[in-house]
Design a protein around this motif. Structure first.
Motif, mmCIF file in Angstrom:
data_model
loop_
_atom_site.group_PDB
_atom_site.id
_atom_site.type_symbol
_atom_site.label_atom_id
_atom_site.label_comp_id
_atom_site.label_asym_id
_atom_site.label_seq_id
_atom_site.Cartn_x
_atom_site.Cartn_y
_atom_site.Cartn_z
ATOM 1 N N ALA A 53 0.860 -1.179 0.000
ATOM 2 C CA ALA A 53 0.000 0.000 0.000
ATOM 3 C C ALA A 53 0.896 1.229 0.000
ATOM 4 O O ALA A 53 1.853 1.312 0.774
ATOM 5 C CB ALA A 53 -0.896 0.002 1.232
ATOM 6 N N ARG A 54 0.609 2.198 -0.861
ATOM 7 C CA ARG A 54 1.497 3.343 -1.036
ATOM 8 C C ARG A 54 0.801 4.655 -0.682
ATOM 9 O O ARG A 54 -0.341 4.885 -1.055
ATOM 10 C CB ARG A 54 1.990 3.435 -2.487
ATOM 11 N N CYS A 55 1.549 5.516 -0.008
ATOM 12 C CA CYS A 55 1.091 6.876 0.254
ATOM 13 C C CYS A 55 1.254 7.694 -1.019
ATOM 14 O O CYS A 55 2.264 7.595 -1.713
ATOM 15 C CB CYS A 55 1.910 7.489 1.396
ATOM 16 N N THR A 56 0.260 8.529 -1.313
ATOM 17 C CA THR A 56 0.334 9.384 -2.498
ATOM 18 C C THR A 56 0.819 10.788 -2.145
ATOM 19 O O THR A 56 0.784 11.685 -2.986
ATOM 20 C CB THR A 56 -1.043 9.481 -3.183
ATOM 21 N N GLY A 57 1.271 10.981 -0.895
ATOM 22 C CA GLY A 57 1.676 12.310 -0.442
ATOM 23 C C GLY A 57 2.868 12.886 -1.161
ATOM 24 O O GLY A 57 3.011 14.098 -1.278
ATOM 25 N N GLY A 58 3.746 11.997 -1.647
ATOM 26 C CA GLY A 58 4.859 12.450 -2.472
ATOM 27 C C GLY A 58 5.701 13.551 -1.853
ATOM 28 O O GLY A 58 6.406 13.353 -0.870
ATOM 29 N N LEU A 59 5.619 14.755 -2.421
ATOM 30 C CA LEU A 59 6.464 15.876 -2.030
ATOM 31 C C LEU A 59 6.261 16.297 -0.584
ATOM 32 O O LEU A 59 7.155 16.864 0.036
ATOM 33 C CB LEU A 59 6.171 17.079 -2.938
ATOM 34 N N PHE A 60 5.084 16.020 -0.045
ATOM 35 C CA PHE A 60 4.718 16.537 1.277
ATOM 36 C C PHE A 60 5.023 15.566 2.401
ATOM 37 O O PHE A 60 5.302 15.974 3.526
ATOM 38 C CB PHE A 60 3.219 16.874 1.272
ATOM 39 N N CYS A 61 4.975 14.273 2.141
ATOM 40 C CA CYS A 61 5.044 13.253 3.187
ATOM 41 C C CYS A 61 6.411 13.243 3.876
ATOM 42 O O CYS A 61 7.437 13.051 3.224
ATOM 43 C CB CYS A 61 4.759 11.878 2.594
ATOM 44 N N PRO A 62 6.450 13.422 5.210
ATOM 45 C CA PRO A 62 7.731 13.411 5.931
ATOM 46 C C PRO A 62 8.496 12.106 5.750
ATOM 47 O O PRO A 62 9.728 12.107 5.682
ATOM 48 C CB PRO A 62 7.309 13.604 7.394
ATOM 49 N N LYS A 98 11.230 20.735 4.775
ATOM 50 C CA LYS A 98 10.200 19.697 4.803
ATOM 51 C C LYS A 98 9.707 19.339 3.405
ATOM 52 O O LYS A 98 9.195 18.238 3.190
ATOM 53 C CB LYS A 98 9.032 20.161 5.672
ATOM 54 N N THR A 99 9.816 20.269 2.473
ATOM 55 C CA THR A 99 9.432 20.017 1.087
ATOM 56 C C THR A 99 10.455 20.674 0.171
ATOM 57 O O THR A 99 11.215 21.555 0.611
ATOM 58 C CB THR A 99 8.031 20.600 0.758
ATOM 59 N N PRO A 100 10.504 20.308 -1.113
ATOM 60 C CA PRO A 100 11.433 20.965 -2.033
ATOM 61 C C PRO A 100 11.262 22.476 -2.094
ATOM 62 O O PRO A 100 12.234 23.201 -2.320
ATOM 63 C CB PRO A 100 11.099 20.312 -3.377
ATOM 64 N N ALA A 101 10.048 22.961 -1.876
ATOM 65 C CA ALA A 101 9.820 24.402 -1.937
ATOM 66 C C ALA A 101 10.594 25.138 -0.854
ATOM 67 O O ALA A 101 10.977 26.304 -1.033
ATOM 68 C CB ALA A 101 8.321 24.692 -1.807
ATOM 69 N N ASP A 102 10.863 24.480 0.280
ATOM 70 C CA ASP A 102 11.605 25.117 1.368
ATOM 71 C C ASP A 102 13.034 25.454 0.977
ATOM 72 O O ASP A 102 13.654 26.336 1.574
ATOM 73 C CB ASP A 102 11.624 24.207 2.606
ATOM 74 N N LEU A 103 13.569 24.751 -0.014
ATOM 75 C CA LEU A 103 14.937 25.030 -0.461
ATOM 76 C C LEU A 103 15.075 26.452 -0.986
ATOM 77 O O LEU A 103 16.156 27.052 -0.922
ATOM 78 C CB LEU A 103 15.346 24.043 -1.559
ATOM 79 N N TYR A 104 13.980 27.005 -1.510
ATOM 80 C CA TYR A 104 14.019 28.323 -2.121
ATOM 81 C C TYR A 104 13.554 29.427 -1.171
ATOM 82 O O TYR A 104 13.395 30.576 -1.588
ATOM 83 C CB TYR A 104 13.166 28.317 -3.396
ATOM 84 N N ASP A 105 13.327 29.074 0.084
ATOM 85 C CA ASP A 105 12.949 30.041 1.108
ATOM 86 C C ASP A 105 14.224 30.526 1.789
ATOM 87 O O ASP A 105 14.826 29.813 2.593
ATOM 88 C CB ASP A 105 12.008 29.389 2.120
ATOM 89 N N ALA A 106 14.646 31.751 1.480
ATOM 90 C CA ALA A 106 15.903 32.278 2.018
ATOM 91 C C ALA A 106 15.886 32.400 3.531
ATOM 92 O O ALA A 106 16.938 32.420 4.175
ATOM 93 C CB ALA A 106 16.206 33.638 1.393
#
Length: 314
Positions: A53-62, A98-106
């Motif tokens: 069984a797989r989680c679909t959370g992808g980018l968000f799932c810790p 926590k997500t890839p988007a955080d990489l771009y948060d200075a």
């Protein structure tokens, strides 16, 4: 009874029935977690004929965060040079990213924060910040691949970018629209729909769109004409002077398509040293096999030094 199987994998051999007291209730994993991932609350799915069984959370799932970040930053995705496994582990472990988007948060990822990580000096931190900033400019196909959608590899990501031309059209696509994309079947279409159906994934994508740039419509701008227009290639083995991504770029620049597997629709297999099962299948199907020299001859003058310099931005 549990035993060691292979090198280190534990294998459940079976229950010791004589030690049971009464009749235990049947355990259903999906029912137990109410079809939601216990880590992030995203929808959980189990494919037909699959035990997992797989989680679909992808980018968000810790629970998937570290691997998602490593994939996102990989060379064939958005290519953040220097963001390796150790740095990712520290950033996630400290709760900074926590997500890839955080990489771009200075405010979260900057030279001061990075310099405080283990084995990171000021120069390395400054270089990584520059690499992150450089990755803001990418291509739609790379961005789609970087998202880590199950069963969507580089070739499929390019097909999706080429077919839809912009991210909004892809996000809005239903199964019927996705099945119009070359080599996208029901399984891949389902994976794409499930990924984009998760509100968490949509939120991360929205944040990434605010931080990154690519030319909308660039996929559709691929030339319909060219020396290799309408031809499908598969690359296998190690070529003498070209990396696979370089060879693929040359083929695509000439109007050809690079696929990941050999089929009856394959026109050419480009084989280098240590070519494996793909070469065997090509020979079984009677598909033409080329070496690097034959590929260069097929490409014509565009593959020469001047053409390659222009192609790779040198």
């Amino acid at each position: 009874v549990v035993r060691r199987a292979g090198d280190v994998i534990p294998e459940v051999v079976g229950p010791i029935l004589e030690r049971r007291e009464g009749e235990p209730p049947r355990f259903d994993l999906l029912a137990a977690i109410d079809h939601q991932c216990p880590e992030c609350g995203s929808h959980v799915v189990r494919g037909e004929d699959e035990a997992v069984a797989r989680c679909t959370g992808g980018l968000f799932c810790p629970a998937q965060c570290k691997q998602a970040l490593r994939h996102f930053a990989s060379r064939r995705a958005v290519d953040i040079d220097g963001l390796g496994e150790q740095i990712v582990n520290q950033l996630v472990g400290a709760g900074i990213v926590k997500t890839p988007a955080d990489l771009y948060d200075a405010g979260k990822v900057n030279a001061e924060v990075l310099a405080g990580l283990e084995r990171m000096g000021e120069k390395s931190a400054t270089n990584l910040v520059a690499a992150i900033d450089k990755s803001r400019d990418t291509k739609l196909a790379r961005f789609i691949f970087a998202l880590g959608i199950r069963n969507v590899g580089e070739t499929t990501a390019k097909d999706l970018a080429r077919h839809f031309g912009n991210l909004d059209a892809l996000l809005a696509a239903d199964e019927a629209a996705l099945l119009e994309v070359p080599d996208v079947g029901p399984i891949v279409a389902k994976c794409i729909i499930e990924f984009f159906a998760e509100p968490h994934n949509r939120s991360v994508i929205a944040a990434l769109r605010g931080a990154m740039r690519w030319a909308e419509g660039e996929g559709a701008a691929r030339p319909a004409e060219g020396l290799l227009a309408g031809k499908t290639f598969v690359l296998t083995g190690t070529l003498p002077t070209l990396r696979r991504d370089e060879a693929a770029a040359m083929i695509e620049a000439a109007g050809g398509k690079v696929a990941g597997s050999v089929s009856k629709k394959t026109d050419y297999v480009v084989a280098g040293a240590d070519a494996g099962s793909k070469l065997d299948k090509a020979q079984q199907l009677g598909v033409a096999v080329l070496d690097e020299d034959a590929l260069r001859a097929l490409l014509g003058p565009a593959q020469g030094p001047a053409g390659q310099a222009e192609l790779f931005g040198e």
